[in-house]
Design a protein around this motif. Structure first.
Motif, PDB file in Angstrom:
ATOM      1  N   THR A 286       0.819  -1.213   0.000  1.00 32.38           N
ATOM      2  CA  THR A 286       0.000   0.000   0.000  1.00 32.38           C
ATOM      3  C   THR A 286       0.850   1.260   0.000  1.00 32.38           C
ATOM      4  OG1 THR A 286      -1.775  -1.147   1.185  1.00 32.38           O
ATOM      5  CG2 THR A 286      -1.750   1.252   1.309  1.00 32.38           C
TER       6      THR A 286
ATOM      7  N   ARG B 173      -8.434  -3.186  -2.533  1.00 33.69           N
ATOM      8  CA  ARG B 173      -7.709  -3.430  -1.283  1.00 33.69           C
ATOM      9  C   ARG B 173      -7.563  -4.941  -1.119  1.00 33.69           C
ATOM     10  NH1 ARG B 173     -12.384  -1.724   3.093  1.00 33.69           N
ATOM     11  NH2 ARG B 173     -14.041  -3.028   2.262  1.00 33.69           N
TER      12      ARG B 173
ATOM     13  N   LYS C 170      -6.047  -5.975   5.345  1.00 35.17           N
ATOM     14  CA  LYS C 170      -6.395  -4.852   6.214  1.00 35.17           C
ATOM     15  C   LYS C 170      -5.457  -4.716   7.416  1.00 35.17           C
ATOM     16  CE  LYS C 170     -10.536  -6.506   7.075  1.00 35.17           C
ATOM     17  NZ  LYS C 170     -11.907  -6.673   7.629  1.00 35.17           N
TER      18      LYS C 170
ATOM     19  N   SER D  80      -2.421  -3.599  -1.171  1.00 38.33           N
ATOM     20  CA  SER D  80      -3.495  -3.064  -2.004  1.00 38.33           C
ATOM     21  C   SER D  80      -3.335  -3.589  -3.423  1.00 38.33           C
ATOM     22  CB  SER D  80      -3.469  -1.529  -1.989  1.00 38.33           C
ATOM     23  OG  SER D  80      -3.768  -1.035  -0.692  1.00 38.33           O
TER      24      SER D  80
ATOM     25  N   VAL E  11     -11.751   1.114  -2.274  1.00 42.98           N
ATOM     26  CA  VAL E  11     -10.592   1.835  -1.742  1.00 42.98           C
ATOM     27  C   VAL E  11     -11.096   2.839  -0.722  1.00 42.98           C
ATOM     28  CG1 VAL E  11      -8.675   3.408  -2.244  1.00 42.98           C
ATOM     29  CG2 VAL E  11      -9.229   1.562  -3.845  1.00 42.98           C
TER      30      VAL E  11
END
Length: 292
Positions: A57, A76, A79, A186, A253
């Motif tokens: 990311t 994405r 997380k 991502s 996103v």
């Protein structure tokens, strides 16, 4: 139908992608391995050699903030934060993070996650301008390991569990770790890649992610797959799975994630906010991804 070229790096996080590729058998996409990580994927985007990738990311956002236009975010993937190991040579003189001030740190490529996180480490440690590290580009994982053992560089940063087998074998040593202050993986794609093909790919990949991430998979099959594919120790894979959180929906996103990541990257000296401020369409292809 357009066959997508999918950039990836050999890490256990990409297990659902490999399971999808095994089932697809090259009918709708082909994998393009990028041993140099996210930095190499950014180069392949510029040279038109990949259409989509799953990558770090921070490095993706930093590249876009610093003027790259060859890709945009389309989704994405993970997380949870990424644990970056701080790795030195087996017989080096470096034994703590404090020993690294003003030294030369190995990175895979300019703008890569390995460089971004070295800058974040410097920021978190509060190093002065005179104590800032220098960077040496070493490309792939093997030259980075060789460089810390030869003394050419002090350390390099790489994902913890990917590196651990080389620590277990005595090739290199860990002297610490640092976690990303953002969701770690991502998805990005060429703006010119067909939106329909990208959406189909993301939708199907999402099914494999959710299957891999299910409680029944985590209790055994996911562990077996990572152990067999990446030759990692079972106890390490179990520990990793306890820490990693996959996204349930991929083709989205978060504006807040983009904004928060940019703020931290600016504090680390990696990007600089333009006078007019950041515009979300610089970062996200909303023809593919939903902004949330």
């Amino acid at each position: 139908m357009t066959k997508l070229r999918v950039g990836w790096h050999r890490e256990h996080f990409l297990s659902p992608l490999l399971q999808y590729a095994a089932a697809d058998q090259g009918s709708t996409f082909e994998l393009v391995e990028c041993p140099g990580g996210t930095g190499e994927m950014q180069v392949k985007f510029r040279e038109g050699e990949i259409d989509i990738c799953i990558a770090l990311t921070d490095a993706l956002i930093a590249g876009l903030a610093n003027g790259q236009t060859a890709y945009k975010l389309v989704g994405r993937y993970i997380k949870s934060p990424l644990r970056w190991a701080i790795i030195t040579g087996k017989e080096s003189k470096y034994n703590s993070v404090n020993d690294l001030k003003g030294t030369t740190i190995g990175i895979s490529r300019p703008g890569s996650g390995s460089q971004v996180m070295a800058s974040v480490l410097s920021m978190q440690e509060g190093w002065s301008e005179a104590e800032q590290p220098k960077f040496k580009v070493n490309g792939q994982f093997k030259p980075l390991r060789d460089s810390v053992n030869s003394g050419e560089t002090s350390v390099f940063l790489w994902e913890w569990f990917t590196t651990k087998p080389y620590v277990d074998s005595g090739e290199v040593r860990f002297i610490g770790s640092v976690y990303t202050p953002w969701p770690c993986w991502s998805i990005a794609a060429l703006p010119s890649a067909p939106s329909s093909a990208l959406k189909t790919f993301l939708s199907t990949l999402e099914t494999y992610v959710n299957n891999f991430n299910s409680p029944s998979s985590r209790s055994g099959p996911a562990v077996d797959f990572v152990v067999d594919t990446f030759k990692q120790q079972r106890e390490d894979v179990v520990e990793w799975l306890e820490s990693v959180k996959y996204e349930d929906t991929l083709a989205e996103v978060s504006e807040k994630v983009v904004s928060d990541t940019l703020n931290i990257l600016e504090k680390a000296g990696v990007v600089k906010t333009p006078a007019e401020g950041w515009k979300i369409d610089t970062f996200v292809n909303t023809d593919v991804a939903k902004l949330i």
